[in-house]
Design a protein around this motif. Structure first.
Motif, PDB file in Angstrom:
ATOM      1  N   ASP A  14       0.827  -1.211   0.000  1.00 27.83           N
ATOM      2  CA  ASP A  14       0.000   0.000   0.000  1.00 27.83           C
ATOM      3  C   ASP A  14       0.858   1.257   0.000  1.00 27.83           C
ATOM      4  OD1 ASP A  14      -2.429   1.299  -0.055  1.00 27.83           O
ATOM      5  OD2 ASP A  14      -2.519   1.485   2.129  1.00 27.83           O
ATOM      6  N   THR A  15       1.127   1.778  -1.200  1.00 30.54           N
ATOM      7  CA  THR A  15       1.851   3.038  -1.331  1.00 30.54           C
ATOM      8  C   THR A  15       1.071   3.947  -2.272  1.00 30.54           C
ATOM      9  OG1 THR A  15       3.148   2.231  -3.207  1.00 30.54           O
ATOM     10  CG2 THR A  15       4.120   1.940  -1.013  1.00 30.54           C
ATOM     11  N   THR A  16       1.257   5.244  -2.133  1.00 31.51           N
ATOM     12  CA  THR A  16       0.463   6.183  -2.933  1.00 31.51           C
ATOM     13  C   THR A  16       0.759   6.060  -4.420  1.00 31.51           C
ATOM     14  OG1 THR A  16       2.132   7.886  -2.533  1.00 31.51           O
ATOM     15  CG2 THR A  16       0.211   7.875  -1.084  1.00 31.51           C
ATOM     16  N   ASP A  17       2.011   5.730  -4.791  1.00 29.40           N
ATOM     17  CA  ASP A  17       2.322   5.639  -6.224  1.00 29.40           C
ATOM     18  C   ASP A  17       1.722   4.397  -6.874  1.00 29.40           C
ATOM     19  OD1 ASP A  17       4.203   3.985  -4.842  1.00 29.40           O
ATOM     20  OD2 ASP A  17       5.509   4.034  -6.593  1.00 29.40           O
ATOM     21  N   ARG A  18       1.130   3.511  -6.111  1.00 30.72           N
ATOM     22  CA  ARG A  18       0.441   2.346  -6.689  1.00 30.72           C
ATOM     23  C   ARG A  18      -1.064   2.616  -6.860  1.00 30.72           C
ATOM     24  NH1 ARG A  18       4.430  -0.450  -3.387  1.00 30.72           N
ATOM     25  NH2 ARG A  18       5.447  -2.103  -4.538  1.00 30.72           N
ATOM     26  N   LYS A  19      -1.563   3.698  -6.311  1.00 33.33           N
ATOM     27  CA  LYS A  19      -3.011   3.955  -6.339  1.00 33.33           C
ATOM     28  C   LYS A  19      -3.443   4.482  -7.709  1.00 33.33           C
ATOM     29  CE  LYS A  19      -3.810   4.358  -1.464  1.00 33.33           C
ATOM     30  NZ  LYS A  19      -3.875   2.887  -1.354  1.00 33.33           N
ATOM     31  N   GLY A  21      -7.234   5.079 -10.280  1.00 32.72           N
ATOM     32  CA  GLY A  21      -8.688   5.072 -10.322  1.00 32.72           C
ATOM     33  C   GLY A  21      -9.290   6.331  -9.745  1.00 32.72           C
ATOM     34  N   PRO A  22     -10.614   6.503  -9.968  1.00 29.85           N
ATOM     35  CA  PRO A  22     -11.303   7.724  -9.506  1.00 29.85           C
ATOM     36  C   PRO A  22     -11.440   7.756  -7.982  1.00 29.85           C
ATOM     37  CG  PRO A  22     -12.877   6.147 -10.396  1.00 29.85           C
ATOM     38  CD  PRO A  22     -11.515   5.565 -10.646  1.00 29.85           C
ATOM     39  N   LYS A  23     -11.629   8.948  -7.479  1.00 30.03           N
ATOM     40  CA  LYS A  23     -11.805   9.146  -6.046  1.00 30.03           C
ATOM     41  C   LYS A  23     -12.946   8.260  -5.540  1.00 30.03           C
ATOM     42  CE  LYS A  23     -11.693  13.087  -2.863  1.00 30.03           C
ATOM     43  NZ  LYS A  23     -11.884  14.533  -2.719  1.00 30.03           N
ATOM     44  N   GLY A  24     -12.731   7.633  -4.452  1.00 30.26           N
ATOM     45  CA  GLY A  24     -13.732   6.749  -3.878  1.00 30.26           C
ATOM     46  C   GLY A  24     -13.657   5.331  -4.411  1.00 30.26           C
ATOM     47  N   ASN A  25     -12.895   5.136  -5.499  1.00 31.76           N
ATOM     48  CA  ASN A  25     -12.751   3.787  -6.055  1.00 31.76           C
ATOM     49  C   ASN A  25     -11.286   3.527  -6.441  1.00 31.76           C
ATOM     50  OD1 ASN A  25     -13.510   1.245  -6.893  1.00 31.76           O
ATOM     51  ND2 ASN A  25     -14.069   1.923  -8.956  1.00 31.76           N
ATOM     52  N   LYS A  26     -10.396   3.956  -5.546  1.00 33.31           N
ATOM     53  CA  LYS A  26      -8.972   3.769  -5.828  1.00 33.31           C
ATOM     54  C   LYS A  26      -8.563   2.360  -5.470  1.00 33.31           C
ATOM     55  CE  LYS A  26      -7.233   8.477  -5.604  1.00 33.31           C
ATOM     56  NZ  LYS A  26      -7.366   8.693  -7.042  1.00 33.31           N
ATOM     57  N   ARG A  27      -7.674   1.819  -6.289  1.00 33.25           N
ATOM     58  CA  ARG A  27      -7.127   0.496  -5.976  1.00 33.25           C
ATOM     59  C   ARG A  27      -5.658   0.477  -6.326  1.00 33.25           C
ATOM     60  NH1 ARG A  27      -8.766  -3.249 -10.681  1.00 33.25           N
ATOM     61  NH2 ARG A  27      -8.668  -1.817 -12.402  1.00 33.25           N
ATOM     62  N   ASN A  28      -4.930  -0.377  -5.638  1.00 32.49           N
ATOM     63  CA  ASN A  28      -3.490  -0.483  -5.867  1.00 32.49           C
ATOM     64  C   ASN A  28      -3.228  -1.389  -7.059  1.00 32.49           C
ATOM     65  OD1 ASN A  28      -3.319   1.006  -3.568  1.00 32.49           O
ATOM     66  ND2 ASN A  28      -2.249  -0.541  -2.360  1.00 32.49           N
ATOM     67  N   ILE A  29      -2.312  -0.953  -7.921  1.00 34.01           N
ATOM     68  CA  ILE A  29      -1.924  -1.775  -9.068  1.00 34.01           C
ATOM     69  C   ILE A  29      -0.422  -2.046  -9.029  1.00 34.01           C
ATOM     70  CG2 ILE A  29      -3.806  -0.906 -10.516  1.00 34.01           C
ATOM     71  CD1 ILE A  29      -1.568   0.731 -12.012  1.00 34.01           C
ATOM     72  N   THR A  30      -0.024  -3.028  -9.809  1.00 35.09           N
ATOM     73  CA  THR A  30       1.394  -3.367  -9.942  1.00 35.09           C
ATOM     74  C   THR A  30       2.167  -2.148 -10.429  1.00 35.09           C
ATOM     75  OG1 THR A  30       0.843  -5.656 -10.463  1.00 35.09           O
ATOM     76  CG2 THR A  30       3.013  -4.886 -11.141  1.00 35.09           C
TER      77      THR A  30
END
Ligand SMILES: [Zn+2]
Length: 125
Positions: A14-19, A21-30
């Protein structure tokens, strides 16, 4: 084309540079590897490299070929390139040489031989 980190759990950190998507529906990606380049440029961190190794390492070793007999250091495979630095009259001087770490014999080496990755005195494995 961006090179993605091969860590199987990269998206779970869980780091900010992995987030994304739109506000309220953010998800972490590779992550993309970017300038980090651990493990020959395939991983964004040593942790991701370690995650990959824990999951796939044994199969990778078996696929490449498992070592079945111990290897041995011999005079034929023990030449290593060395470089020494010295200063003479405010001038930087490099000396290149080969050192056999089995016999301690030393032989001179030119700078171009030192920099040539294919040049070797080793004749054995
Ligand atoms: Zn990663």
């Amino acid at each position: 084309m961006t090179k993605l980190c091969q860590g199987p759990s990269c998206h779970m950190y869980d780091t900010t540079d992995r987030k994304r998507g739109p506000k309220g529906n953010k998800r972490n990606i590779t992550r993309s590897v970017g300038g980090r380049g651990y493990g020959n440029g395939d991983f964004c961190t040593l942790g991701c490299q370690d995650d990959w190794w824990k999951e796939h390492g044994t199969r990778a070793v078996d696929y490449i070929g498992r070592l079945r007999e111990p290897k041995a250091m011999t005079p034929e495979n023990s030449w290593t390139k060395r470089q020494t630095y010295s200063w003479e009259r405010d001038e930087h001087v490099s000396t290149y040489y080969y050192r056999n770490i089995c016999t301690n014999e030393e032989r001179p080496l030119t700078e171009s031989q030192y920099n040539d990755s294919t040049y070797t005195l080793n004749t054995g494995e």
